[in-house]
Write an enzyme that holds these catalytic residues in place. Structure first.
Site, PDB file in Angstrom:
ATOM      1  CG  ASP A 167       4.688  -6.736   3.082  1.00  0.00           C
ATOM      2  OD1 ASP A 167       5.849  -6.415   2.783  1.00  0.00           O
ATOM      3  OD2 ASP A 167       4.106  -6.334   4.110  1.00  0.00           O
ATOM      4  CD  GLU A 170       9.439  -8.404   2.893  1.00  0.00           C
ATOM      5  OE1 GLU A 170      10.282  -7.708   3.476  1.00  0.00           O
ATOM      6  OE2 GLU A 170       8.242  -8.394   3.185  1.00  0.00           O
TER       7      GLU A 170
END
EC number: 2.4.1.18
Length: 634
Positions: free
Chosen positions: A314, A367
């Protein structure tokens, strides 16, 4: 008082590795371990607290009394405190009471390596083990065949707390999900699930992205072994499991990692590098050896003990840039005067090297929302070493285009065609994630313009375009049946919508697209290389039509794709074809079974020796309204 017995699981070599930041199985040494010493059963505790003056284990076995069970600091300047406490058993609650040698500060902390935590809002660690009899040998032995970069990779993104709720809006347990969720994912044809963070977190509105228990599946849904059952059953059903992993930041909750031993132990001491202004959270010190070992050990842990098939990392962009969300004067350039965080780059490279060296058939997915180069390229070529990267530019451009009324789309065809100018610079995953259906952005279905029929036709077209565009796929839960409302983490998805034809039609579209993706090699064998894609015509903006060919290793597997982005039926629409033969329609998003108008190209379509689109051959088609049609060579 039961005496703390001197005992250690560490060797001198372990300590050397730890200090050098090269010990990647720290969970085998630090934390609470059920062991037997001199015939006596109990728990060995070990915690890293280098600025501590004393460390006590407090718990329900000593009435949470400080000083009752004092750990001993190792002599080797590692900063590790350890000891064996007899008669402590599985299920005991505990924390570390740490008195710092800095102004006598006292902190009370959960165990950073705890395997299990109390159910929030309670914050104690729980003595536990990882005993479990896995039954997914077949999957694990053949994982490379299901998880490679040249394999279909269609991901269903799931928030466990809101996929489906039980009576009185209660959470489903891991064991209930092991039945309901597994059956649903298998039915709809996704190849993988991606779980939004399952590691323990204190605050539900963070969706799990503010972690306090890095080694513990959240107790909201059951015990650690219950989560193993869920993963196990997914594997037995032939479904891969990706876990969201959050090394980018952590909350400053009193029981968490922040200010752990009265010093900035895990977070960077310079607030310009150690505090995240967007999330008001703390940022790891990626230049500190022991912190790097903690994080990489954590990644290894989930792959080893929970059989995860991949980690989606993330907020990578927030890690890579020193000036991320910071104004001028709030950040300091690196030693070369740039804005890249060199410690982070080094850490991410090492993380990926360790994962790929130690686990066959896994993937790491970044990401990363910027144009940082070579994110998904090997470290030996100068890349960061990830297996894939989210294609955020494609996602933003595509949704921007689809939200336009169809009459204006001819002026914006570049929003779609631009992606092919950079599509093969990385191994891209195409994401329609949870971030696109919250905070007033509307659901994917309600982003679509027009009346109800057009909304759903546009949605079918969007998904058909997504599945035929190069790259792997990710779709957030609910989007696969056209959820009308924005996602709300406090409630179940709107499953009642499936009683309506348009919504059940979207689910049928996704199921058939997943099956098309899995059974047509042209859609996956070369999904990350330009050899797998060829434009037929990208310049027919006047009709808002795109046509292209997807290619696999064998030319006989080639597929022809035509997208009509308006509601006008295009009769006798001709496209160029590179060779003789015949075509047959194998997918049509306008089919009546999906809620479409049923305009189809039936039977076998003969390719004519008539030059068109710069090719020697061509074929005449009917283009249904707001549709994707896919054709195979026969």
């Amino acid at each position: 008082m039961t005496k703390v017995i001197t005992h250690s699981l560490f060797t001198d070599f372990d300590i050397d590795l730890f200090k050098a930041g090269k010990h990647f199985k720290l969970y085998e040494k630090l934390g609470a371990h059920l062991v037997e010493v001199n015939g006596v059963k109990g728990v060995y505790f070990a915690v890293w607290a280098p600025t501590a003056q004393s460390v006590s284990v407090v718990g329900d076995f000593n009435y949470w009394t400080q000083g009752e069970h004092l750990l001993q600091v190792r002599w080797d300047s590692s900063g590790i405190w350890e000891g064996f406490i007899p008669d402590v058993t599985k299920g005991a609650l505990y924390k570390y009471k740490i008195q710092s040698n800095i102004n006598g500060i006292v902190t009370e902390k959960a165990d950073p390596f705890s395997l299990y935590c109390e159910k929030p809002p309670h914050t104690a660690s729980v003595v536990w083990d990882l005993d479990y009899n896995w039954k997914d040998e077949k999957w694990m032995q053949s994982r490379q065949d299901n998880n490679g970069l040249d394999k279909p990779y269609s991901v269903y993104e799931v928030h466990l707390g809101s996929w489906k709720r039980g009576e009185n809006n209660r959470f489903l347990t891991y064991l209930e999900l092991a039945d309901d969720l597994v059956n649903y994912v298998k039915e709809t044809g996704f190849t993988h699930v991606e779980f939004m963070p399952v590691m323990e977190y204190p605050y539900d509105p963070s969706w799990g992205y503010q972690l306090t228990g890095y080694f513990a599946p959240t107790s909201r849904f059951g015990k650690p072994q219950d989560f193993m059952v869920l993963v196990d059953k997914l594997h037995q059903a032939g479904i891969g499991v990706i876990l969201d992993w959050v090394p980018s930041h952590f909350p400053d909750d009193a029981h968490g990692l922040g200010f752990f031993d009265g010093s900035h132990l895990y977070e960077h001491p310079d607030r310009r590098k150690g505090y995240h202004p967007d999330w008001k959270s703390l940022v790891f010190n990626y230049g500190r050896n022991e912190v790097r070992a903690f994080l990489i050990s954590n990644a290894v842990f989930w792959l080893q003990h929970y059989h995860a098939d991949g980690l989606r990392v993330d907020a990578v962009a927030s890690m890579l840039y020193l000036d991320y969300s910071r104004e001028e004067g709030e950040w300091e350039p690196n030693i070369y005067g740039g804005r890249e965080n060199l410690d982070t780059i080094s850490f991410l490279k090492e993380f990926n090297e360790v994962i790929y060296a130690n686990f066959d058939g896994v993937q790491t997915i970044a990401e990363e929302s910027t144009s940082f180069p070579m994110v998904s390229r090997p470290t030996f070529t100068g890349g960061l070493g990830f297996g894939m990267k989210w294609m955020m530019g494609w996602m933003h451009d595509t949704l921007k285009y689809f939200q336009k009324e169809t009459v204006y789309r001819k002026y914006h065809q570049n929003d779609l065609t631009f992606s092919m100018t950079y599509a093969f610079t990385e191994n891209f995953m195409l994401p329609f994630s949870h971030d696109e259906v919250v905070y007033g952005k509307k659901s994917i279905a309600n982003k679509m313009p027009g009346d109800e029929w057009q909304k759903f036709a546009n949605l079918r077209l969007l998904y058909g375009y997504m599945f035929t565009h190069p790259g792997t796929k990710l779709l957030f839960m609910g989007s696969e049946f056209g959820q009308s409302n924005e996602w709300n983490f406090e409630n179940s998805l709107d499953w009642h919508l499936l009683q309506y034809d348009y919504h059940s039609g979207i689910k049928k579209v996704i199921t058939d697209l997943n099956n098309l993706y899995k059974t047509r090699p042209a859609l996956y064998e070369k999904q990350f290389t330009g050899e797998g894609f060829e434009w037929i015509n990208y310049s027919d903006h006047q009709n808002a039509v795109l046509s292209y060919i997807r290619k696999g290793n064998n030319p006989k597997d080639d597929l022809v794709v035509v997208c009509n982005f308006t509601q006008v039926i295009r009769e006798k629409y001709r496209i160029g074809i590179p060779r003789k033969g015949k075509l047959q329609e194998v997918f049509n998003s306008d089919a009546s079974i999906y809620g479409g108008s049923g305009v189809t190209n039936s039977g076998i379509l003969k390719i004519e020796s008539s030059a068109y689109d710069g090719r020697d051959f061509s074929v005449e088609l009917i283009l249904p309204p707001l549709s994707v049609t896919v054709y195979s060579f026969v």
